[in-house]
Write an enzyme that holds these catalytic residues in place. Structure first.
Site, PDB file in Angstrom:
ATOM      1  CB  SER A 142      -0.856  -0.014   1.269  1.00 51.04           C
ATOM      2  OG  SER A 142      -1.399   1.266   1.502  1.00 51.04           O
ATOM      3  CE1 TYR A 157      -4.221  -2.446   4.736  1.00 56.92           C
ATOM      4  CE2 TYR A 157      -3.401  -0.270   4.175  1.00 56.92           C
ATOM      5  CZ  TYR A 157      -3.897  -1.496   3.785  1.00 56.92           C
ATOM      6  OH  TYR A 157      -4.052  -1.784   2.449  1.00 56.92           O
TER       7      TYR A 157
HETATM    8  P1  NAP Z   1     -11.230  -6.177   0.066  1.00 51.97           P
HETATM    9  O1  NAP Z   1     -12.248  -5.839  -0.937  1.00 51.97           O
HETATM   10  O2  NAP Z   1     -11.500  -5.905   1.514  1.00 51.97           O
HETATM   11  O3  NAP Z   1     -10.835  -7.729  -0.117  1.00 51.97           O
HETATM   12  C1  NAP Z   1      -9.924  -8.335   0.752  1.00 51.97           C
HETATM   13  C2  NAP Z   1      -9.891  -9.810   0.446  1.00 51.97           C
HETATM   14  O4  NAP Z   1      -8.996 -10.440   1.386  1.00 51.97           O
HETATM   15  C3  NAP Z   1     -11.259 -10.499   0.619  1.00 51.97           C
HETATM   16  O5  NAP Z   1     -11.392 -11.490  -0.366  1.00 51.97           O
HETATM   17  C4  NAP Z   1     -11.131 -11.133   1.986  1.00 51.97           C
HETATM   18  O6  NAP Z   1     -11.977 -12.247   2.187  1.00 51.97           O
HETATM   19  C5  NAP Z   1      -9.668 -11.563   1.915  1.00 51.97           C
HETATM   20  N1  NAP Z   1      -9.128 -11.976   3.198  1.00 51.97           N
HETATM   21  C6  NAP Z   1      -9.033 -11.270   4.354  1.00 51.97           C
HETATM   22  N2  NAP Z   1      -8.486 -12.032   5.310  1.00 51.97           N
HETATM   23  C7  NAP Z   1      -8.229 -13.251   4.758  1.00 51.97           C
HETATM   24  C8  NAP Z   1      -7.680 -14.458   5.240  1.00 51.97           C
HETATM   25  N3  NAP Z   1      -7.305 -14.613   6.525  1.00 51.97           N
HETATM   26  N4  NAP Z   1      -7.542 -15.497   4.372  1.00 51.97           N
HETATM   27  C9  NAP Z   1      -7.927 -15.367   3.091  1.00 51.97           C
HETATM   28  N5  NAP Z   1      -8.491 -14.255   2.586  1.00 51.97           N
HETATM   29  C10 NAP Z   1      -8.638 -13.215   3.415  1.00 51.97           C
HETATM   30  O7  NAP Z   1      -9.835  -5.446  -0.217  1.00 51.97           O
HETATM   31  P2  NAP Z   1      -9.217  -4.813  -1.554  1.00 51.97           P
HETATM   32  O8  NAP Z   1      -9.445  -3.358  -1.510  1.00 51.97           O
HETATM   33  O9  NAP Z   1      -9.634  -5.605  -2.741  1.00 51.97           O
HETATM   34  O10 NAP Z   1      -7.667  -5.025  -1.251  1.00 51.97           O
HETATM   35  C11 NAP Z   1      -6.868  -5.996  -1.905  1.00 51.97           C
HETATM   36  C12 NAP Z   1      -5.422  -5.749  -1.515  1.00 51.97           C
HETATM   37  O11 NAP Z   1      -5.029  -4.412  -1.924  1.00 51.97           O
HETATM   38  C13 NAP Z   1      -5.181  -5.794  -0.003  1.00 51.97           C
HETATM   39  O12 NAP Z   1      -3.937  -6.381   0.251  1.00 51.97           O
HETATM   40  C14 NAP Z   1      -5.159  -4.330   0.396  1.00 51.97           C
HETATM   41  O13 NAP Z   1      -4.432  -4.119   1.578  1.00 51.97           O
HETATM   42  C15 NAP Z   1      -4.498  -3.704  -0.823  1.00 51.97           C
HETATM   43  N6  NAP Z   1      -4.772  -2.278  -1.001  1.00 51.97           N
HETATM   44  C16 NAP Z   1      -6.048  -1.862  -1.267  1.00 51.97           C
HETATM   45  C17 NAP Z   1      -6.269  -0.490  -1.474  1.00 51.97           C
HETATM   46  C18 NAP Z   1      -7.643   0.037  -1.819  1.00 51.97           C
HETATM   47  O14 NAP Z   1      -7.789   1.260  -1.960  1.00 51.97           O
HETATM   48  N7  NAP Z   1      -8.668  -0.794  -1.987  1.00 51.97           N
HETATM   49  C19 NAP Z   1      -5.218   0.428  -1.367  1.00 51.97           C
HETATM   50  C20 NAP Z   1      -3.939  -0.034  -1.094  1.00 51.97           C
HETATM   51  C21 NAP Z   1      -3.735  -1.397  -0.920  1.00 51.97           C
HETATM   52  P3  NAP Z   1     -13.461 -12.097   2.834  1.00 51.97           P
HETATM   53  O15 NAP Z   1     -14.356 -11.626   1.734  1.00 51.97           O
HETATM   54  O16 NAP Z   1     -13.740 -13.477   3.312  1.00 51.97           O
HETATM   55  O17 NAP Z   1     -13.365 -11.089   3.950  1.00 51.97           O
END
Ligand code: NAP
Length: 234
Positions: A142, A157
């Site tokens: 991130s 985080y």
């Molecule tokens: P999201 O929509 O919250 O999705 C997160 C995913 O991780 C979900 O499928 C969730 O499963 C899964 N997860 C959480 N804990 C887990 C575990 N113990 N085992 C297996 N799966 C697990 O998040 P996103 O925004 O798509 O983010 C994806 C990645 O990008 C993350 O690493 C996040 O930190 C990074 N990121 C996102 C942003 C942003 O703006 N969105 C910015 C910077 C970085 P469940 O559905 O079961 O909860």
């Protein structure tokens, strides 16, 4: 070993992970979409199928050593090797906290999901990536992990993603010469459940750089941190 490229994506049931699965599948990669909840994972598989992206489901909770081992055994048995590992799954449960008051239990829980989990997945799958002609590991970091741009707020985080960047650097160095390229990605502020209501980027754009890193040519970079296909400040 077959010529078919095999990818594992963690947290593939929604958000950027699901879009990474879609993009890789439409490029002809055999994608193992993993999710900690079987129902949510299978629903995602069906939705992607309706969008002409065929993927395979396997359960994976990245905080469970048993679950990680079962995935490794499945990949070993079905394919004999792995080409791409995308460590996308993460949690963010510290919104509204500060370094001076965040609960250490919250930090511990986030370290399990965001750092120890991805490292344990790497440890189980690296022997299979070594059997690939072109292994790739993509760790979802991130912009909030950047030490050069460090600010207050969401301390757990930030700490977990900075630690995951360390994992990237360590593994990239240890695996140099193995053919496995290891990089971190900042996807931008993407419209997902985690990104929240103020996010500005579409899923397609958030998934672009991780997919690019997953498909790097053999002379591509390793041990880097990327945003929009360009180096990002550590
Ligand atoms: P999201 O929509 O919250 O999705 C997160 C995913 O991780 C979900 O499928 C969730 O499963 C899964 N997860 C959480 N804990 C887990 C575990 N113990 N085992 C297996 N799966 C697990 O998040 P996103 O925004 O798509 O983010 C994806 C990645 O990008 C993350 O690493 C996040 O930190 C990074 N990121 C996102 C942003 C942003 O703006 N969105 C910015 C910077 C970085 P469940 O559905 O079961 O909860």
């Amino acid at each position: 070993m077959s010529d078919e490229k095999i990818a594992v994506v963690t947290g593939g049931n929604k958000g950027i992970g699901k879009e990474v699965c879609r993009q890789l599948a439409t490029k002809g990669i055999r994608v193992v979409l993993t999710a900690r909840d079987e129902g949510r994972g299978k629903t995602a598989i069906e939705e992607l199928k309706a969008a002409s992206a065929e993927t395979i489901f396997h359960p994976l909770d990245v905080t469970s050593p048993e679950s990680i081992d079962k995935l490794g055994t499945f990949i070993e048995r079905e394919f004999g090797h792995l080409d791409i590992l995308v460590n996308n799954a993460a949690i963010r449960t510290d919104q509204g906290t500060r370094g001076e008051d965040v609960s250490i239990d919250t930090l511990r829980e986030m370290m399990e999901a965001n750092v120890y989990g991805p490292l344990a997945v790497c440890q189980r799958l690296i022997p299979l990536l070594k059997k690939s002609a072109a292994g790739r590991i993509v760790n979802f970091s991130s912009g909030m992990a950047s030490l050069a741009k460090m600010k207050g707020g969401s301390p757990a985080y930030r700490i977990t993603k900075t630690a995951l960047n360390a994992v990237t650097g360590i593994l990239a160095d240890e695996l140099s010469g193995s053919g496995i390229l290891v990089n971190s990605v900042h996807p931008g502020h993407v419209k997902t459940d985690m990104g929240g209501p103020n996010a500005v980027r579409e899923l397609e754009d958030g998934a672009d750089t991780p997919v690019w890193l997953a498909l790097l040519p053999d002379d591509g970079p390793t041990g880097g941190f990327y945003f929009d296909r360009k180096p990002f400040d550590w």
